[in-house]
Design a protein around this motif. Sequence first.
Motif, PDB file in Angstrom:
ATOM      1  N   THR A 257       5.196   5.258  27.494  1.00  0.00           N
ATOM      2  CA  THR A 257       4.289   5.244  28.655  1.00  0.00           C
ATOM      3  C   THR A 257       3.754   6.633  28.979  1.00  0.00           C
ATOM      4  OG1 THR A 257       6.222   5.427  30.121  1.00  0.00           O
ATOM      5  CG2 THR A 257       5.368   3.225  29.681  1.00  0.00           C
ATOM      6  N   MET A 259       2.482   8.586  26.900  1.00  0.00           N
ATOM      7  CA  MET A 259       1.407   8.900  25.958  1.00  0.00           C
ATOM      8  C   MET A 259       0.063   8.476  26.522  1.00  0.00           C
ATOM      9  SD  MET A 259       3.436   7.603  22.594  1.00  0.00           S
ATOM     10  CE  MET A 259       2.080   7.946  21.492  1.00  0.00           C
ATOM     11  N   THR A 260      -0.992   9.047  25.960  1.00  0.00           N
ATOM     12  CA  THR A 260      -2.341   8.771  26.455  1.00  0.00           C
ATOM     13  C   THR A 260      -2.911   7.476  25.901  1.00  0.00           C
ATOM     14  OG1 THR A 260      -3.262  10.096  24.640  1.00  0.00           O
ATOM     15  CG2 THR A 260      -2.824  11.214  26.744  1.00  0.00           C
ATOM     16  N   ARG A 261      -2.347   6.965  24.827  1.00  0.00           N
ATOM     17  CA  ARG A 261      -2.850   5.732  24.219  1.00  0.00           C
ATOM     18  C   ARG A 261      -1.960   4.558  24.621  1.00  0.00           C
ATOM     19  NH1 ARG A 261       0.841   4.430  20.643  1.00  0.00           N
ATOM     20  NH2 ARG A 261       1.978   6.017  19.473  1.00  0.00           N
ATOM     21  N   HIS A 496       7.681  13.369  23.869  1.00  0.00           N
ATOM     22  CA  HIS A 496       7.019  13.587  25.164  1.00  0.00           C
ATOM     23  C   HIS A 496       6.432  14.986  25.258  1.00  0.00           C
ATOM     24  CE1 HIS A 496      11.006  15.375  25.670  1.00  0.00           C
ATOM     25  NE2 HIS A 496      10.491  16.088  26.650  1.00  0.00           N
ATOM     26  N   ASN A 498       3.878  18.025  24.119  1.00  0.00           N
ATOM     27  CA  ASN A 498       2.535  18.240  23.571  1.00  0.00           C
ATOM     28  C   ASN A 498       2.523  19.511  22.756  1.00  0.00           C
ATOM     29  OD1 ASN A 498       1.362  15.971  24.840  1.00  0.00           O
ATOM     30  ND2 ASN A 498       1.211  17.127  26.756  1.00  0.00           N
ATOM     31  N   ASP A 526      -0.925  12.078  19.542  1.00  0.00           N
ATOM     32  CA  ASP A 526      -0.418  11.367  20.711  1.00  0.00           C
ATOM     33  C   ASP A 526       1.077  11.554  20.906  1.00  0.00           C
ATOM     34  OD1 ASP A 526      -2.765  10.281  21.668  1.00  0.00           O
ATOM     35  OD2 ASP A 526      -2.684   8.604  20.257  1.00  0.00           O
TER      36      ASP A 526
END
Length: 541
Positions: A257, A259-261, A496, A498, A526
Amino acid sequence: MAGAIIENMSTRKLCIVGGILLVFQVIAFLVGGLIAPSPTTAVPYMSVKCIDVRKNHHKTKWLMPWGPNHCKKLKDFDEAVSRQIEANDIVFAVHIPLPSKEMSPWFQFMLFIMQLDIAFKMDNDLKENAEITLDVSLACRDDMFDDWEEIAHAIEIRKLKCTFGSPKTVESEGRHYDCDFLPFMEMGSVAHKYYLINIRLPVNDRKGINVGIGEIKDIRLVGIHQNGGFTKVWFAMKTFLTPSILIIMVWYWRRITLMTRAPVLLEKVIFALGISMTFINIPVEWFSIGFDWTWMLLFGDIRQGIFYAMLLSFWIIFCGEHMMDQNERNRLSGYWKQVGPIAVGSFCLFIFDMCERGVQLKNPFYSIWTTEVGTELAMAFIIVAGICLCLYFLFLCFMVFQVFRNISGKQSSLPAMSKARRLHYEGLIFRFKFLMLITLACAAMTVIFFIVSQVTEGHWKWGDITIQVNSAFFTGIYGMWNLYVFALMFLYAPSHKNYGEDQSNGDLGVNSGEELQLTTTITHVDGPTEVYKLARKEAQE
């Protein structure tokens, strides 16, 4: 240099996790082998022949084989003939358990099989394909001085399958037939301390009931129940594993959840597999200690069926998502040919279970195998399920072959690819081979321990140490599949963290066009999985 350090740290991390899982796996086997007793106990019972000359006797009185209010007994049928006692006035009584013992809810279930002692007699021979009609009643109580309370009453028919090893002559009279065991009764709970079984063999010459079944001398029962000590160990394992899988599930889904996708198909299937494993783990059996839940055996079958169906579906989708040039990825509808047989086979086995254990909720003496129609129906469901299973494994083997063929083709062209695309395929290859190795190991251990548990005596003794092989099989395999699901969610959980621009694109020399081509189930943009990060760092070095 920095890449080598990162690679060593990641490799060390994976080794630590693998070592911890291996330790828990060994503990799971040792718990069953050294702490738990044998899973089940078989107790033989010899029925007592009681006399009951009253009319409608089964509605008004229960006949006890022993105790202060025991019945009037017969030594044998010769005594019954001499006293002119008819067959309809003879009751075979069995008290469960044996004298000075008590049953316990920790026994979980009771399974009884029947063996008939049938003697050969020239004027009362056993007919071919003979059937015996049983008028059976079951009662219970929790105190030796309470009245018996009826649980079930039924009239059941069983087919006799007997052989006679000697010539059927006058000299062979009195010798016994060799008869197969007959299914008698199955109950999904043991909520009372004492049980009583009364068995009658009604004879009706006009209707042909119990005619041509030979001279029955005795009725023996063998009762099988789960050991209380094993039940406690089993409940403890479920209680421990439930929060363990729940925690990793929450952690896994939280990673997704963040993640951006949107979650991809493989991630959803892994999460569904975790849910099905949790469904098995939740120790609702604790309530069976205080409640008379006769449906627990059926409920347990349903839970296991859901998990195995989910596991088989996961293997298919896992292989499909790793076919790196396939255009139908990330859509469940693309797997209908492979998942279809799983659904059909599972449905057939569910119907079969409902026809057997579902009916036993009302009539514990029922068995689907006792009639021709029931046997044909049961065999039809099992055959259809077997065909579906064969089709599934053909699909699975074909998909595994395709994946390895793709892997071989991609490995030969990896050096000519850009770094980003090479990392993409190296991550897929590493994850697939790693999980295939774990899957094969789990399947092999399941088969090996099952065979060992069937061919051994149930325990091994080394000096003063006794290892219960059957218990170790149950606890070890159960723990193993929990660890398998745990490892899946750990290794395929997206990161989680980046990555900086210099590390994700600049360092690798990836342009936007190449980045869009990374159509793997989980990309490094992602958030890579733990295994993908290992492959990525190894390639960087």
